[in-house]
Design an enzyme around this catalytic site. Structure first.
Site, PDB file in Angstrom:
ATOM      1  CB  CYS A  83      12.280   8.281   9.753  1.00  0.00           C
ATOM      2  SG  CYS A  83      13.262   7.306   8.630  1.00  0.00           S
ATOM      3  CD  GLU A 129      12.011   3.671   9.668  1.00  0.00           C
ATOM      4  OE1 GLU A 129      11.890   4.683  10.400  1.00  0.00           O
ATOM      5  OE2 GLU A 129      12.242   3.716   8.457  1.00  0.00           O
ATOM      6  CB  SER A 177       2.980   9.190  11.909  1.00  0.00           C
ATOM      7  OG  SER A 177       1.724   8.572  11.722  1.00  0.00           O
ATOM      8  CE  LYS A 183       1.810  17.277  11.296  1.00  0.00           C
ATOM      9  NZ  LYS A 183       1.537  15.865  11.056  1.00  0.00           N
ATOM     10  CD  GLU A 193       9.178  11.991  12.622  1.00  0.00           C
ATOM     11  OE1 GLU A 193       8.019  11.534  12.726  1.00  0.00           O
ATOM     12  OE2 GLU A 193      10.119  11.333  12.171  1.00  0.00           O
ATOM     13  CE  LYS A 238      -2.065   2.999   1.890  1.00  0.00           C
ATOM     14  NZ  LYS A 238      -1.909   4.407   1.487  1.00  0.00           N
TER      15      LYS A 238
END
Ligand code: NAI
Ligand code: MG
Length: 471
Positions: free
Chosen positions: A289, A255, A234, A338, A388, A180
């Site tokens: 990441c 991860e 996330s 954001k 993050e 996906k």
């Protein structure tokens, strides 16, 4: 915009067929905001048929994958690496258009994708079990078996690289895959899947279900017919996905990001450290990441280091991916809004924006740009030190001594990467051991780590296994 690359089929790939869906999703170019294509919006129906196809391919009812020897899989993966390389320019152009990342980065990502196939091609016929000495009337051996149907939910920040990391490893071990891709960046994955079909991968071995997380993603995570689930994204979505998989006792590998520190001592090779500190956060517009999103600098050299960083950050330029500037746009308007809201809140809290890069005049107006910035004077424990931000924003702090450096480095729930910059060998070893992190670099920093190295985190950065290498 440069001329668009060859578009792959934008449908779901199920049992070797491209299956159209009635509802579609728009593909936006983050560099301009323009809609450049539409893709399938897979729902639970497509996920269901994809899982059935992957099961059929694994069991041998569909195609002859189960009869492929390890050597044959190895040879296919190695040859496929060359197929990717032959399509390199096209794949890089797709990745650049779809994610907005600078062309040099996009090219590097395609090279890394091909290398994943080469690495796991090389490993496919070398994964063997053990013989174990036991009581005399036993001859004990372990067999390494594939899981079966591997579900893979991947993000938009490194679509081609993570496709390579996940798909190559699963196929090498004899699994079949339902992938996906992220709704924000599917094109390189669809092109890779198209190339894999053309290159003779049996139907059903690799199935791709583009669609929304809450639809196709949730249906896949909750499916009882999968044997392993791998998720990159996330921490919040990771929790949902792991909970869904737990209902059917499906093992997961997660991860999930980081808040990785780069720690600079006064005795460091400053030129090398500064270069890596900037690269570690500007790469992929900070949407990595393992981005080095925190800087810890020894107080005795803080003025000089921060002064040099102000200069470097001020010189950074943002532009469309195709313009190949220092920094591209964020992936979409939501991520931009954001980040901007969090930066505004940080300034309200008294945090100083010590330096900012600039948007090039020629940058498209509709692009989702946030210029690189350096934050200083941050109150202890502030959100920008713990969460993050997923943008080109470096949060700098100072420390008095090694003990404080270690305390600050570990003052987060994440633990993915860290960089230590010092010439003191004892300190290198003490910190490498003391920092809670999947990877620690000494006098170097490599976001992502590399194909050959085990990569993955602890705490909120992930669990259950490593990516890359033979892990
Ligand atoms: P996300 O974690 O929601 O998306 C990752 C993948 O999960 C996508 O393929 C998405 O379609 C899928 N997904 C979403 N909801 C799902 C669900 N309920 N069930 C199954 N699959 C689902 O990330 P998103 O929303 O795109 O980005 C938000 C934040 O996540 C970023 O700001 C960043 O902090 C973090 N992130 C971290 C990444 C990393 O590599 N560590 C990659 C992408 C995002
Ligand atoms: Mg896109």
């Amino acid at each position: 915009m440069s001329s668009l690359p060859i578009m792959p089929p934008r449908e779901a790939l199920i049992a070797g067929e491209w299956v159209a869906t009635r509802e579609r999703l728009e593909v936006q170019a983050p560099s301009s905001g323009a809609v450049i294509a539409e893709i399938a919006r897979s729902q639970s129906r497509e996920v269901e048929t994809a899982v059935v196809a992957a099961r059929g391919a694994f069991s041998g009812e569909l195609g002859d994958w189960s009869s492929w020897s390890a050597r044959r899989r190895s040879e296919w993966l190695l040859a496929f690496a060359a197929v990717i390389e032959a399509d390199h320019a096209n794949l890089a152009a797709l990745e650049c258009a779809d994610t907005g990342k600078p062309m040099t980065q996009a090219r590097g990502d395609i090279t890394a994708c091909a290398r994943y196939f080469r690495f796991y091609g090389g490993a496919a016929d070398k994964l063997h079990g053990e013989t174990i000495p036991f009581e005399n009337d036993f001859a004990v051996m372990t067999l390494r078996e594939p899981y079966g149907v591997c579900a893979q939910i991947i993000p938009w920040n490194y679509p081609a690289q993570i496709f390579g990391r996940c798909v190559a490893a699963a196929l090498a071990a004899g699994n079949t895959v339902v992938l996906k891709p992220a709704e924000d960046a599917c094109l390189s994955g669809l092109r890779l899947a198209q190339l894999a079909c053309e290159h003779g991968l049996p139907p059903g071995v690799l199935n791709v279900v583009p669609g929304l997380g809450r639809e196709a993603g949730a249906a896949l995570a909750a499916h009882s017919g999968i044997d392993h689930l791998s998720f990159t994204g996330s921490p919040e979505t990771g929790t949902q996905v792991a909970q869904a998989a737990a209902v059917h006792h499906v093992p997961v590998t997660m991860e999930l990001g980081g808040k990785s520190p780069q720690i600079v001592f006064a005795d460091a090779d400053m030129e090398a450290a500064l270069e890596a500190v900037v690269r570690g956060i500007v790469q992929n517009a900070g949407q990595t990441c393992s981005a080095g999103s925190r800087l810890l600098v020894e107080a005795s050299c803080a003025e000089a280091v921060l002064g040099a960083l102000v200069e470097r950050f001020s010189a950074l330029r943002c532009d469309a991916g195709e313009a190949n500037a220092d920094c591209g746009p964020l992936i979409n308007a939501r991520q931009k809004a954001k980040l901007e809201a969090r930066l505004a809140a940080a300034v309200e809290d008294g945090i100083r924006v010590a330096a900012k890069g600039r948007l090039t005049e020629s940058a498209p107006v509709g692009g989702h740009f946030v210029v690189p910035q350096l934050l200083t004077e941050i109150p202890d424990g502030h959100e920008v030190l713990k969460e993050e931000l997923f943008g080109p924003v470096l949060a700098a702090q100072t420390f008095a001594d090694e003990a404080e450096a270690l305390r600050l480095a570990n003052a987060t729930d994440f633990g993915l990467c860290a960089g230590i910059w010092t010439r003191d060998g004892g300190r290198q070893l003490r910190l490498a051991k003391g920092i809670r992190s999947g990877q620690v670099f000494v006098n170097n920093y490599g976001a992502g780590g590399g194909i050959e190295l085990p990569f993955g985190g602890i705490g909120r950065s992930g669990m259950a296994g490593r990516r890359g290498s033979k892990a």
